[in-house]
Design a protein around this motif. Structure first.
Motif, PDB file in Angstrom:
ATOM      1  N   ASP A 131       0.825  -1.201   0.000  1.00 29.73           N
ATOM      2  CA  ASP A 131       0.000   0.000   0.000  1.00 29.73           C
ATOM      3  C   ASP A 131       0.862   1.255   0.000  1.00 29.73           C
ATOM      4  N   ALA A 132       2.013   1.173   0.652  1.00 26.53           N
ATOM      5  CA  ALA A 132       2.911   2.324   0.724  1.00 26.53           C
ATOM      6  C   ALA A 132       3.792   2.463  -0.511  1.00 26.53           C
ATOM      7  N   ASP A 133       3.787   1.466  -1.389  1.00 22.73           N
ATOM      8  CA  ASP A 133       4.643   1.467  -2.577  1.00 22.73           C
ATOM      9  C   ASP A 133       3.927   2.178  -3.722  1.00 22.73           C
ATOM     10  N   ALA A 134       4.405   3.358  -4.073  1.00 20.02           N
ATOM     11  CA  ALA A 134       3.751   4.148  -5.126  1.00 20.02           C
ATOM     12  C   ALA A 134       3.818   3.469  -6.483  1.00 20.02           C
ATOM     13  N   GLY A 135       4.721   2.512  -6.659  1.00 16.02           N
ATOM     14  CA  GLY A 135       4.853   1.814  -7.930  1.00 16.02           C
ATOM     15  C   GLY A 135       3.821   0.723  -8.141  1.00 16.02           C
ATOM     16  N   VAL A 136       3.065   0.398  -7.098  1.00 17.29           N
ATOM     17  CA  VAL A 136       2.044  -0.655  -7.185  1.00 17.29           C
ATOM     18  C   VAL A 136       0.686  -0.010  -7.416  1.00 17.29           C
ATOM     19  N   ARG A 137      -0.007  -0.444  -8.463  1.00 17.24           N
ATOM     20  CA  ARG A 137      -1.328   0.081  -8.778  1.00 17.24           C
ATOM     21  C   ARG A 137      -2.439  -0.891  -8.411  1.00 17.24           C
ATOM     22  N   VAL A 138      -2.188  -2.197  -8.533  1.00 17.57           N
ATOM     23  CA  VAL A 138      -3.201  -3.228  -8.283  1.00 17.57           C
ATOM     24  C   VAL A 138      -2.549  -4.359  -7.497  1.00 17.57           C
ATOM     25  N   VAL A 139      -3.286  -4.908  -6.528  1.00 18.08           N
ATOM     26  CA  VAL A 139      -2.799  -6.035  -5.731  1.00 18.08           C
ATOM     27  C   VAL A 139      -3.740  -7.219  -5.927  1.00 18.08           C
ATOM     28  N   VAL A 140      -3.177  -8.367  -6.278  1.00 18.04           N
ATOM     29  CA  VAL A 140      -3.934  -9.605  -6.445  1.00 18.04           C
ATOM     30  C   VAL A 140      -3.567 -10.536  -5.295  1.00 18.04           C
ATOM     31  N   PRO A 157      -6.778  -0.847  -5.781  1.00 21.32           N
ATOM     32  CA  PRO A 157      -7.704  -1.976  -5.981  1.00 21.32           C
ATOM     33  C   PRO A 157      -7.076  -3.315  -5.608  1.00 21.32           C
ATOM     34  N   THR A 158      -7.892  -4.179  -5.016  1.00 26.97           N
ATOM     35  CA  THR A 158      -7.453  -5.523  -4.644  1.00 26.97           C
ATOM     36  C   THR A 158      -8.394  -6.546  -5.271  1.00 26.97           C
ATOM     37  N   ILE A 159      -7.806  -7.635  -5.748  1.00 24.98           N
ATOM     38  CA  ILE A 159      -8.568  -8.702  -6.400  1.00 24.98           C
ATOM     39  C   ILE A 159      -8.220 -10.028  -5.738  1.00 24.98           C
ATOM     40  N   CYS A 162     -11.284  -8.437  -0.019  1.00 25.42           N
ATOM     41  CA  CYS A 162     -10.760  -7.808  -1.232  1.00 25.42           C
ATOM     42  C   CYS A 162     -11.867  -7.008  -1.908  1.00 25.42           C
ATOM     43  N   ASP A 163     -11.481  -6.009  -2.685  1.00 20.75           N
ATOM     44  CA  ASP A 163     -12.463  -5.167  -3.365  1.00 20.75           C
ATOM     45  C   ASP A 163     -13.315  -5.957  -4.341  1.00 20.75           C
ATOM     46  N   MET A 164     -12.712  -6.943  -4.973  1.00 18.89           N
ATOM     47  CA  MET A 164     -13.416  -7.738  -5.977  1.00 18.89           C
ATOM     48  C   MET A 164     -12.794  -9.127  -6.007  1.00 18.89           C
ATOM     49  N   ALA A 165     -13.517 -10.082  -6.578  1.00 13.92           N
ATOM     50  CA  ALA A 165     -13.024 -11.456  -6.599  1.00 13.92           C
ATOM     51  C   ALA A 165     -13.462 -12.140  -7.879  1.00 13.92           C
ATOM     52  N   ILE A 166     -12.552 -12.933  -8.438  1.00 13.27           N
ATOM     53  CA  ILE A 166     -12.848 -13.789  -9.579  1.00 13.27           C
ATOM     54  C   ILE A 166     -12.569 -15.221  -9.145  1.00 13.27           C
ATOM     55  N   ALA A 167     -13.523 -16.110  -9.401  1.00 10.77           N
ATOM     56  CA  ALA A 167     -13.398 -17.492  -8.945  1.00 10.77           C
ATOM     57  C   ALA A 167     -13.365 -18.455 -10.108  1.00 10.77           C
ATOM     58  N   ALA A 168     -12.575 -19.503  -9.953  1.00 10.17           N
ATOM     59  CA  ALA A 168     -12.636 -20.625 -10.878  1.00 10.17           C
ATOM     60  C   ALA A 168     -13.909 -21.411 -10.604  1.00 10.17           C
ATOM     61  N   ALA A 169     -14.358 -22.139 -11.623  1.00 12.45           N
ATOM     62  CA  ALA A 169     -15.608 -22.888 -11.493  1.00 12.45           C
ATOM     63  C   ALA A 169     -15.534 -23.951 -10.404  1.00 12.45           C
ATOM     64  N   GLN A 181      -5.842   7.962  -8.400  1.00  9.82           N
ATOM     65  CA  GLN A 181      -6.416   8.796  -7.342  1.00  9.82           C
ATOM     66  C   GLN A 181      -7.941   8.796  -7.421  1.00  9.82           C
ATOM     67  N   ALA A 182      -8.483   8.738  -8.644  1.00 17.14           N
ATOM     68  CA  ALA A 182      -9.937   8.640  -8.789  1.00 17.14           C
ATOM     69  C   ALA A 182     -10.439   7.312  -8.245  1.00 17.14           C
ATOM     70  N   GLN A 183      -9.679   6.234  -8.437  1.00 15.82           N
ATOM     71  CA  GLN A 183     -10.083   4.937  -7.881  1.00 15.82           C
ATOM     72  C   GLN A 183     -10.135   4.987  -6.364  1.00 15.82           C
ATOM     73  N   LEU A 184      -9.133   5.606  -5.753  1.00 15.50           N
ATOM     74  CA  LEU A 184      -9.148   5.736  -4.292  1.00 15.50           C
ATOM     75  C   LEU A 184     -10.335   6.586  -3.847  1.00 15.50           C
ATOM     76  N   ALA A 185     -10.581   7.684  -4.561  1.00 16.89           N
ATOM     77  CA  ALA A 185     -11.719   8.543  -4.208  1.00 16.89           C
ATOM     78  C   ALA A 185     -13.038   7.798  -4.374  1.00 16.89           C
TER      79      ALA A 185
END
Length: 261
Positions: free
Chosen positions: A44-53, A101-103, A121-128, A206-210
């Motif tokens: 979260d503190a790493d500015a180079g990371v945009r998305v976490v899975v 965002p977290t997946i 997590c903010d969102m989730a994708i599941a295998a069948a 920044q819009a995603q965080l907002a």
């Protein structure tokens, strides 16, 4: 930072946090909880990371609590159990409140706390083949720490059933209840996660965080003049940001915005 129970993979602005205990189906104990909390805070503190899975090595996402950890908890005092539970709650809060965002990438079993991690997590994708359960009552306990996140995802009516019955439910049922947003074939899971990642990377960070903060501020409130004023204030503030100016400029100039460079 090095981890014993996790493996962190970086691919550009995307960080994948692998729970790396496949021999016990990524069941978590004190160490995995502590390391996952630390990893989420660092990313979260790493500015180079945009998305976490968040993902699990092997056939299963997470089978929930490690049996040895549960056995230790059963033999511990109420004070010791409270300290343990507070650490678990703090880890889930750190994951759920990340500024990017977290997946959850879910395959196989996601039981007990594994369901909680999915919901946090903010969102989730599941295998069948994914299956879920709030199985705590089978052991004479309750899904207390994960409950705020699971309730937010599936609502109280579904929670009343599954918190009390401990039944397993599949990926299709999880989607119908809102726990996951997409279900795909097992061999299409990574491609589906990548499609969502690419969609997220195309949007202003920044819009995603907002937007995330907007949901937290507005959810559950009545639609009244006070809420109207708050939403008007939030969009006015966002329109005045450098990111918004860049987004509009990129659109009218028919080019990619700077955050996609």
């Amino acid at each position: 930072m090095t981890y014993d129970t996790l493996a962190i993979e970086r691919c550009g602005a995307v960080a994948t946090v692998w729970m790396d205990r496949p021999e016990v189906f990524n069941a978590f104990d004190e160490q995995l909880i502590a390391e996952l909390a630390a990893a989420c805070a660092a990313l979260d503190a790493d500015a180079g990371v945009r998305v976490v899975v968040l993902a699990g090595r092997g056939k299963h996402f997470s089978a929930g609590a490690d049996l040895n950890w549960m056995r230790r908890a059963a033999d511990s005092s109420e004070a010791d159990n409270l300290a343990d539970s507070r650490k678990f709650a703090a880890m889930l809060h750190t994951l759920a409140s990340m500024s990017k965002p977290t997946i959850a990438r879910v395959q196989g079993a996601a039981l007990g706390g594994g369901t909680g991690l999915t919901a946090a997590c903010d969102m989730a994708i599941a295998a069948a083949d994914a299956s879920f359960a709030t199985s705590e009552v089978k052991f004479g306990i309750i899904p207390a720490v994960i409950s705020p996140y699971v309730l937010r995802a599936i609502g109280p009516r579904h929670a009343l059933r599954y918190f009390q019955s401990a039944e397993r439910f599949g990926a299709a049922e999880a989607k119908a209840m809102g726990l996951v947003s997409e279900v795909v074939a097992v061999d299409e899971l990574d491609a589906a996660v990548d499609r969502l990642v690419q969609a997220l990377l195309a949007c202003g960070p920044q819009a995603q965080l907002a937007a995330k903060q907007l949901i937290a501020a507005i959810n559950g409130r009545p639609i009244d003049p006070e809420v109207g004023e708050e939403t008007a204030t939030r969009i006015a503030r966002q329109r005045a940001t450098a990111e918004a100016r860049e987004g509009f400029a990129a659109f009218f100039e028919k080019r990619q915005p700077a955050w996609m460079a």
